[in-house]
Design a protein around this motif. Structure first.
Motif, PDB file in Angstrom:
ATOM      1  N   GLY A  54      12.390   2.429  30.256  1.00 40.78           N
ATOM      2  CA  GLY A  54      11.599   3.632  30.062  1.00 40.78           C
ATOM      3  C   GLY A  54      12.021   4.794  30.937  1.00 40.78           C
ATOM      4  O   GLY A  54      11.535   5.918  30.764  1.00 40.78           O
ATOM      5  N   ILE A  73      12.941   8.366  29.723  1.00 40.39           N
ATOM      6  CA  ILE A  73      11.982   9.453  29.511  1.00 40.39           C
ATOM      7  C   ILE A  73      12.244  10.605  30.477  1.00 40.39           C
ATOM      8  O   ILE A  73      11.994  11.768  30.160  1.00 40.39           O
ATOM      9  CB  ILE A  73      10.540   8.927  29.684  1.00 40.39           C
ATOM     10  N   TYR A 133       9.663  14.187  26.482  1.00 40.15           N
ATOM     11  CA  TYR A 133       8.937  13.100  25.820  1.00 40.15           C
ATOM     12  C   TYR A 133       7.743  13.633  25.037  1.00 40.15           C
ATOM     13  O   TYR A 133       6.948  14.431  25.533  1.00 40.15           O
ATOM     14  CB  TYR A 133       8.468  12.084  26.855  1.00 40.15           C
ATOM     15  N   ILE A 143       9.854   7.429  22.408  1.00 42.23           N
ATOM     16  CA  ILE A 143      10.932   7.580  23.391  1.00 42.23           C
ATOM     17  C   ILE A 143      12.237   7.968  22.729  1.00 42.23           C
ATOM     18  O   ILE A 143      12.926   8.908  23.144  1.00 42.23           O
ATOM     19  CB  ILE A 143      11.106   6.274  24.190  1.00 42.23           C
ATOM     20  N   TRP A 144      12.608   7.258  21.674  1.00 37.58           N
ATOM     21  CA  TRP A 144      13.919   7.482  21.083  1.00 37.58           C
ATOM     22  C   TRP A 144      13.963   8.729  20.213  1.00 37.58           C
ATOM     23  O   TRP A 144      15.025   9.329  20.028  1.00 37.58           O
ATOM     24  CB  TRP A 144      14.335   6.256  20.271  1.00 37.58           C
ATOM     25  N   SER A 155       7.343  13.067  31.316  1.00 36.03           N
ATOM     26  CA  SER A 155       8.764  13.171  31.669  1.00 36.03           C
ATOM     27  C   SER A 155       8.939  13.511  33.148  1.00 36.03           C
ATOM     28  O   SER A 155       9.764  12.913  33.842  1.00 36.03           O
ATOM     29  CB  SER A 155       9.449  14.224  30.796  1.00 36.03           C
ATOM     30  N   THR A 194       7.973  10.493  35.271  1.00 29.61           N
ATOM     31  CA  THR A 194       9.026   9.482  35.263  1.00 29.61           C
ATOM     32  C   THR A 194      10.208   9.915  36.123  1.00 29.61           C
ATOM     33  O   THR A 194      10.819   9.096  36.821  1.00 29.61           O
ATOM     34  CB  THR A 194       9.506   9.223  33.822  1.00 29.61           C
TER      35      THR A 194
END
Length: 304
Positions: A38, A41, A46, A52-53, A271, A274
């Motif tokens: 993860g 991200i 995000y 996510i993808w 984002s 993270t």
């Protein structure tokens, strides 16, 4: 071929040990290494609906956001200061309590003190805050009642920037010192009794035995714990601070994790949150490796 046969024999011989290791390995794979995917991200804008993808790439945009934030210097300074306070004021009392308990020869008294001191560890920080509030509240707190009885004026300890960090560290010591001493007590139990006998023969008193036998016996454990704590130097204790702090003490209490909580969960900027976690992980890894290498050069025990 011979080496492969030998490896297969070793694996079969210790098969039950490997089987007992399996749950622990699976735990780290599922809950620690798996979620690391993860981290992508941090390099994307995000979006919950896109996933996510499907979210758009952002490169290093969110890292720039962190370092360009007007709050980052203050939060980083608070994090480091509180973490350093925790390292020093937690590890020294842990060791001191273990040394005191180690000198107690009356078994029932020693067990009683141990139970009393490590009991608070099992209380939640919400309960600890409730206890602190009952003592430090400006109107009904016990401390302020005593202050007023002696002619002083009420002090709002929990909303004072002057006292906030002291309250944090004091409550942390009260909560965790007894439990932390258990590790040192286990280390003290492994010291060879013959070393003390030899010290007595050489004429060493209790203080000399403490300095030349006991402390060297726990030095390696102290260094190992110090290395681990240095690796978490950017984790200043989110749960405790989040429960204790308020807007009036942000200047001295706001740390990276509380800033991330507000930015990531309250503002849904996952984002950036993270990216901060990724940054903390890299810094922690560098610090652990550096502290470990320094411990090796100083002739102390290391993690690897």
């Amino acid at each position: 071929m011979r080496s492969e046969t030998r490896m297969a024999t070793i694996l079969y011989r210790y098969r039950w040990y490997y089987l007992m290791m399996l749950p622990g390995i699976l735990y780290f794979i599922v809950f620690h290494y798996g979620p690391m995917g993860g981290l992508i991200i941090a390099f994307k804008d995000y979006n919950l609906t896109k996933g996510i993808w499907g979210s758009d790439w952002a490169g290093l945009k969110h890292f720039r956001t962190i370092f360009e934030s007007p709050d980052i210097v203050q939060t980083l300074r608070n994090t480091l200061v509180i973490s350093l306070y925790r390292i020093f004021f937690n590890m020294v009392p842990d060791l001191a309590l273990a040394l005191v308990l180690n000198e107690i020869r009356v078994r029932w008294f020693k067990r009683t003190i141990q139970t009393i001191t490590y009991g608070p560890h099992f209380l939640s920080w919400v309960v600890v805050y409730g206890l602190a509030f009952s003592f430090l509240a400006p109107d009904s707190g016990l401390v302020n009642q005593v202050v007023r009885d002696f002619g002083g004026s009420t002090v709002d300890f929990l909303s004072s920037k002057e006292y906030f960090r002291s309250i944090l560290i004091s409550t942390d010591i009260w909560k965790n010192t007894g439990f932390g001493a258990i590790i040192y007590l286990a280390s003290l139990a492994t010291i060879d009794p013959h070393l003390y006998e030899a010290a007595v023969v050489d004429g060493a008193g209790r203080w000399r035995q403490l300095w030349h036998v006991t402390l060297p016996g726990v030095a390696n454990v102290f260094v190992l714990l110090l290395i681990l704590r240095i690796g978490h130097i950017l984790d200043a204790g989110f749960e405790q601070i989040y429960i204790f702090y308020n807007s009036r003490v942000y200047e001295v209490a706001d740390i990276i994790d509380t800033w991330v909580f507000r930015r990531g969960l309250e503002q849904f900027d996952f984002s950036v949150a993270t990216a901060v976690g990724f940054f903390k992980g890299i810094i922690g890894l560098i610090l652990v490796i550096g502290a470990n290498q320094l411990a090796k050069k100083l002739g102390q025990s290391s993690i690897w």
